[in-house]
Design an enzyme around this catalytic site. Sequence first.
Site, short mmCIF file in Angstrom:
data_model
loop_
_atom_site.label_atom_id
_atom_site.label_comp_id
_atom_site.label_asym_id
_atom_site.label_seq_id
_atom_site.Cartn_x
_atom_site.Cartn_y
_atom_site.Cartn_z
N ASP A 49 1.34 26.39 -6.89
CA ASP A 49 2.04 27.50 -7.55
C ASP A 49 2.82 27.05 -8.79
O ASP A 49 3.11 27.86 -9.66
CB ASP A 49 3.02 28.15 -6.57
CG ASP A 49 4.02 27.13 -5.99
OD1 ASP A 49 3.67 25.94 -5.89
OD2 ASP A 49 5.15 27.54 -5.64
N THR A 89 8.90 19.17 -5.42
CA THR A 89 8.86 19.82 -6.73
C THR A 89 10.29 19.96 -7.20
O THR A 89 11.21 19.82 -6.43
CB THR A 89 8.26 21.25 -6.57
OG1 THR A 89 6.94 21.14 -6.08
CG2 THR A 89 8.26 22.05 -7.85
#
Length: 406
Positions: free
Chosen positions: A269, A238
């Site tokens: 998330d 990410t």
Amino acid sequence: MKISRRGFLGSAVATPVVAGTLVAGAASGAAPTRRGAARDIIVAAGNGLPYLDRAYALLTSGGDTLDAAIAVVTGPEDDPEDDSVGLGGLPNEEGVVELDACCMHGPTRRAGSVGAVRNIRNVSKVAKAVIEHTGHVMLVGEGAERFAVAMGFPRENLLTERSRKIWLLWKETHSTSDWWGPGPASPGWRPPAAAREARNLSPAARVDSLYARAMELGIEPGHGLGAVRRVLFPPTGTIHCSALNARGEMSGITTTSGLAFKLPGRCGDSPVIGAGCFTDQDVGSAGATGSGEENIRVAGAHTIVENLRRGMEPLEAGLDALKRIVRNYNGDMTRLKYIDMTYYVLRNDGAYAGVSLWEGYGPTEPHHIAVHDGTKARAERTVALFKGWSDEFPPTPSLPPERATK
Ligand code: ASP
């Protein structure tokens, strides 16, 4: 406690509250906390390092803090070689790339998010478009894709040939009892008993057999062992970025292709405001990379910003969020060994910290926070809560060291 209508009315009369006025003390949770003068600074996950110069130039020439952060994260989104974000991201278990992103714009105190978006490369910019062109905060799936197209984002195939072949290798590896992989008419076919034996190979022999199949599938030799590693240890990956300017304005953004080979529709998330990213320029900004499910359970980025608000230093604020993950497992190290989490913390005076549960994935892959505050873009090692390296999940013995390259 049961309150009768009469009692309720009685208490309402006794404590009149004029609509729109604050109940005493209600504002204290949002009280600004500035320790010192703000300054121009950008922090990001380690993979943001090559893009910090262009973002910092934008920031210091008066650009908006969210645009500066987007100038960082669109780097990996546009890079087909980065298989953790945007174009070339590793796909879900059906071989389809699904991207997640969220952002917060401090000056206007707004948030935007998109989850499980297919066929659109720059989901960071789509998250910003949610802020600017809708009254919503979060769009997911097909609706998010159609919104992006309506906003002028091109639909494109996000699967590079390499990512597709790595997925195919993974798919075949998980399919001794279905029709994926060589069939009885193929030279590479093995009868079921032999195929079962192949699954019980020693780690080194398993690597060799997967490597041989990777070559048959046409994965370039320089990427064969990287492909094997991704199949044995489906990676996460990410990018987060937070930006602050000298006027005290702050923004944050996180974007990802999420966990490789995830279930279709799985959101980690990264698209969750308060988990993957949270920004309140009265206090600071934080973001996360790592085990998405764990981070959602502690609302990591929000927890960190609230810790800053209560007076913790950035390092302490980040470590506290990590300790909450540890608490969720009652400190069970046999489980925590397979979890990893990194937080990037930026306070509104420019103080910052990078913290991680473990030091990294191994001595050649420590976790970093990338920083640019005017001198030079640099990568700094994060401060780890636990000494040592996380184990990859699923738990499979390590690759031979000379091959443990990404
Ligand atoms: N947090 C991301 C997710 O769970 C993955 C990562 O950061 O590596 O989707």
